[in-house]
Design a protein around this motif. Structure first.
Motif, PDB file in Angstrom:
ATOM      1  N   LYS A 240       0.821  -1.205   0.000  1.00 25.93           N
ATOM      2  CA  LYS A 240       0.000   0.000   0.000  1.00 25.93           C
ATOM      3  C   LYS A 240       0.865   1.270   0.000  1.00 25.93           C
ATOM      4  O   LYS A 240       0.581   2.224  -0.704  1.00 25.93           O
ATOM      5  N   PHE A 241       1.916   1.241   0.805  1.00 22.64           N
ATOM      6  CA  PHE A 241       2.714   2.458   0.966  1.00 22.64           C
ATOM      7  C   PHE A 241       3.965   2.492   0.084  1.00 22.64           C
ATOM      8  O   PHE A 241       4.909   3.214   0.380  1.00 22.64           O
ATOM      9  N   THR A 242       3.997   1.679  -0.966  1.00 18.25           N
ATOM     10  CA  THR A 242       5.145   1.681  -1.877  1.00 18.25           C
ATOM     11  C   THR A 242       4.646   1.903  -3.301  1.00 18.25           C
ATOM     12  O   THR A 242       3.747   1.204  -3.754  1.00 18.25           O
ATOM     13  N   GLY A 271       9.196   2.033  -0.026  1.00 10.92           N
ATOM     14  CA  GLY A 271       8.088   2.992  -0.122  1.00 10.92           C
ATOM     15  C   GLY A 271       8.333   4.318   0.561  1.00 10.92           C
ATOM     16  O   GLY A 271       9.480   4.758   0.720  1.00 10.92           O
ATOM     17  N   ILE A 272       7.239   4.942   1.009  1.00 13.31           N
ATOM     18  CA  ILE A 272       7.297   6.323   1.497  1.00 13.31           C
ATOM     19  C   ILE A 272       8.004   6.444   2.845  1.00 13.31           C
ATOM     20  O   ILE A 272       8.444   7.509   3.222  1.00 13.31           O
ATOM     21  N   GLY A 273       8.116   5.343   3.590  1.00  7.42           N
ATOM     22  CA  GLY A 273       8.789   5.406   4.879  1.00  7.42           C
ATOM     23  C   GLY A 273       7.952   6.093   5.946  1.00  7.42           C
ATOM     24  O   GLY A 273       6.849   6.583   5.670  1.00  7.42           O
ATOM     25  N   ILE A 274       8.474   6.124   7.165  1.00 12.94           N
ATOM     26  CA  ILE A 274       7.755   6.703   8.295  1.00 12.94           C
ATOM     27  C   ILE A 274       8.701   7.666   9.006  1.00 12.94           C
ATOM     28  O   ILE A 274       9.840   7.307   9.285  1.00 12.94           O
ATOM     29  N   GLY A 298      -6.367   5.464   2.576  1.00 17.97           N
ATOM     30  CA  GLY A 298      -7.446   4.771   3.284  1.00 17.97           C
ATOM     31  C   GLY A 298      -6.907   3.931   4.421  1.00 17.97           C
ATOM     32  O   GLY A 298      -5.725   3.962   4.742  1.00 17.97           O
ATOM     33  N   GLY A 299      -7.792   3.173   5.066  1.00 14.45           N
ATOM     34  CA  GLY A 299      -7.351   2.347   6.195  1.00 14.45           C
ATOM     35  C   GLY A 299      -7.816   2.944   7.499  1.00 14.45           C
ATOM     36  O   GLY A 299      -8.199   4.112   7.572  1.00 14.45           O
ATOM     37  N   THR A 300      -7.817   2.117   8.547  1.00 16.16           N
ATOM     38  CA  THR A 300      -8.351   2.568   9.826  1.00 16.16           C
ATOM     39  C   THR A 300      -7.273   2.888  10.839  1.00 16.16           C
ATOM     40  O   THR A 300      -7.541   3.455  11.877  1.00 16.16           O
ATOM     41  N   GLY A 301      -6.037   2.476  10.571  1.00 17.00           N
ATOM     42  CA  GLY A 301      -4.996   2.634  11.563  1.00 17.00           C
ATOM     43  C   GLY A 301      -5.093   1.583  12.651  1.00 17.00           C
ATOM     44  O   GLY A 301      -4.520   1.733  13.727  1.00 17.00           O
ATOM     45  N   LEU A 302      -5.830   0.505  12.373  1.00 12.88           N
ATOM     46  CA  LEU A 302      -5.975  -0.550  13.380  1.00 12.88           C
ATOM     47  C   LEU A 302      -5.100  -1.769  13.081  1.00 12.88           C
ATOM     48  O   LEU A 302      -4.775  -2.546  13.967  1.00 12.88           O
TER      49      LEU A 302
END
Ligand code: ADP
Length: 616
Positions: A240-242, A271-274, A298-302
């Motif tokens: 998702k994050f790449t 990917g985008i990294g944190i 998107g996504g819930t963070g859960l």
């Protein structure tokens, strides 16, 4: 301290310093100390001694004694009022805190229970919406209307995922999650996770690779569904994050202790990294590294909150290393007991390929290493090349090969062009096998390749493809009849999957969809009954163990309720089926069962038996 001046004090009897109520006890203690103790003996009075002031007031005292020669005793008295005061304050504070803790725990429990009930109440009508929508989608629709219905279906699926996440998380928080323990195959879990993320990865042209070291046991004891849930979450996030590059899963183990190993799984992306200051937050519930991220991804963070709680439940942990715009690596460490069976080598691969020379051509170094390791494990002699030029050099140098494994996507010269050169340039003495993505629909010169294997490459599939290409196929008695060969004789079926575990839901849905069927999901027996009253599913894949209403009870009720022309075919899914269980399923009205985690083969087998049973 006692409120006397020096002269008064020196004339006092000791008794005057002691409150009335302990005077006798004090005298007795003083006497025995004098009588028993030897010279220079130290002593102290009990903690609850009090002193008596000149005005009659009392204060808590701490007393130390030292006896010297001639029955003389030195006595040090301290006023410990301040100390006692502090002690009382601390005790009150701690009482208050433990009461607050109990109240907070209760509040959390009530909240979790509320969430669980609420999610459940919302899910039931939602399943109705989704079921009806899938019926609509199967009918003839005006293209514009179809688009609307597609959107409803997609939104419904998304909402269901969010609800399931909330429900799952609240269950874990409320301490109502129990782990199952059964043997499972590690590489299968990784392959399942890659399978699920594959579609998204292909869309972005990401390379998905996996590497499992040879030291890693094939099978371990644990909760396969929960473990798979973590891996699916990590891999899906990575994809998702790449936006470009690769996502790699590596599995390794720590030293063996008794019969337990520490499994180390890492999911790396480019990917985008944190950002560094958010690294630890991403494991909190409802947290996303960047508030604006939600809108794009998107996504819930859960997902990570659930994953890290599950890892802890398993006695392990998750952590992340990341650099913004470079990529992230999520690490998972979990202890597992090795499953006995895993120590025996797979009979399927043993011997069949041994001694064969294999040329591997792939631009991805990880993938090359993985392929070479597998080939070596099967007794083959692999040689790797990282591009077409190197491969041609090796072949021209006169080395001979039995088989060549070519990656389709390589910069400069593709696997297809390389194959053409190998064939056109000279009489090729070896069989070619192509590695491609499922989504690739290239005008292949089919005759060029003996076999095509799809990425992500699963070791068992590759092994069989190599065997077929080499003409050394070994029949495996344990494998169900191959669905593919009979594919023509099956029609598209509408399947309901009743399964409470999300990752198992996803895997089962994916497998059934890959076999060409339409699939809806519900989470327990009650929901299954509701869904059946809306949509006449032909087949129900029914998890035996589910909360609220289990699969056996649900089957009994379904058989009771639907006694007319409509009779759904029910397949029990039992992770830990024991001898004798089948009788129980049969009695409840089930038609077939799949034991252990559902695989492509076991599902295809069950569907084939269904097709067989409905044939005139
Ligand atoms: P969700 O993906 O539903 O938002 P998660 O709990 O799975 O929830 O992830 C929490 C946050 O962690 C994500 O929103 C994202 O900001 C960050 N994150 C997770 N995985 C990655 C990754 N591989 N690369 C970059 N950021 C990530």
């Amino acid at each position: 301290m006692f409120g006397y001046d020096e002269t008064e004090f020196s004339e006092l009897s000791l008794d005057a310093l002691v409150p009335d109520h302990i005077r006798d006890r004090h005298a007795a203690l003083a006497h025995s100390f004098r009588a028993q103790t030897k010279s220079r003996q130290m002593g102290s009075a009990g903690l609850n001694i009090q002193g008596r002031r000149a005005d009659g007031g009392l204060f808590p005292a701490d007393i130390s004694l030292l006896s010297v020669d001639d029955g003389l005793v030195y006595c040090v008295v301290r006023d410990v009022s301040a100390y006692r005061l502090l002690e009382n304050q601390l005790r009150e504070e701690s009482d208050r805190l433990s009461k607050a803790l109990v109240a907070a725990q209760e509040a959390v429990r009530v909240k979790s229970e509320f969430l669980a009930t609420m999610s459940h109440e919302i899910r039931t009508p939602l399943n109705g919406i989704i079921g009806m929508t899938s019926l609509l989608l199967d009918s003839e629709l005006d293209p514009e209307i179809r688009e609307f219905v597609d959107t409803i279906r997609l939104s419904g699926d998304t909402l269901l995922t969010v609800l399931n996440d909330i429900l799952d998380f609240s269950k874990i928080e409320a301490g109502r999650t129990e782990l199952e323990v059964a043997p499972f195959e590690l590489d299968r879990v990784v392959a399942d996770a890659l399978d699920i993320a594959n579609q998204a990865a292909i869309g972005k042209r990401l390379e998905l690779t996996s590497f499992i070291t040879l030291e890693t046991p094939a099978a371990v004891y644990g909760d396969v569904a929960r473990f798979r849930q973590i891996v699916i979450n990590l891999v899906s996030n990575a994809v998702k994050f790449t936006d470009q590059g690769e996502v790699a899963v590596t599995v390794d183990v720590g030293p063996l202790e008794a019969d337990t190993i520490t499994l180390r799984l890492a999911v790396s992306d480019t990917g985008i990294g944190i950002p560094e200051n958010r690294l630890s937050d991403v494991f909190d519930s409802f947290v996303q590294a960047d508030g604006s991220v939600t809108r794009k991804w998107g996504g819930t963070g859960l997902g990570l909150a659930i994953s890290s709680r599950l890892a802890e439940l398993m006695g392990g942990k998750i952590w992340v290393e990341s650099e913004v715009n470079k990529g992230s690596t999520f690490h998972l460490e979990v202890p597992f007991r090795i499953a006995e069976a895993s120590r025996a080598p797979s009979p399927r691969s043993e011997g069949a390929l041994s001694g064969l020379k294999l040329l591997i051509v792939d631009d991805n170094a990880t993938q090359r290493d993985v392929l070479a390791l597998h080939a070596t494990a099967w007794g083959m002699e692999p040689v790797s090349a990282e591009n077409a030029r190197q491969a041609l050099d090796i072949v021209q140098s006169g080395q001979s090969f039995d088989l060549a494994l070519l990656d389709l996507h390589m910069p400069e010269v593709s696997g297809l062009e390389l194959a053409e050169r190998l064939v056109d340039g000279w009489e090729t003495p070896f069989k070619l096998i192509l590695m491609s993505s499922v989504a690739d629909r290239l005008p292949l010169r089919a005759s060029l390749f003996a076999e095509v294997v799809h990425k992500p490459i699963k070791p068992d599939k590759l092994c069989r493809a190599l065997q077929r290409a080499a003409g050394r196929e070994v029949a495996d008695e344990n494998t169900e009849p191959d669905y593919d060969r009979a594919a023509g004789s099956f029609r598209r079926m509408r399947i309901l999957v009743a399964e409470d575990n999300q990752s198992s839901q996803q895997v089962t849905r994916k497998l059934a969809q890959d076999l060409g069927h339409s699939v809806d999901l519900v989470s327990d027996g009650i929901e299954a009954l509701d869904a059946l009253s809306i949509v006449p599913y032909q087949i129900i894949l029914m998890d035996v163990q589910m909360p609220e209403m289990n699969g056996i009870e649900a089957t009994r009720l379904i058989r009771e309720r639907f006694q007319g022309a409509y009779r759904p075919y029910i397949v029990a899914m039992a992770a830990n089926a024991m001898a004798g269980d089948w009788d129980k399923y049969l009695k409840a009205g089930m038609d077939d069962y799949i034991s252990g985690p559902v695989t492509r083969e076991s599902l295809a087998g069950a569907l084939a038996r269904f097709a067989e049973s409905t044939r005139d």
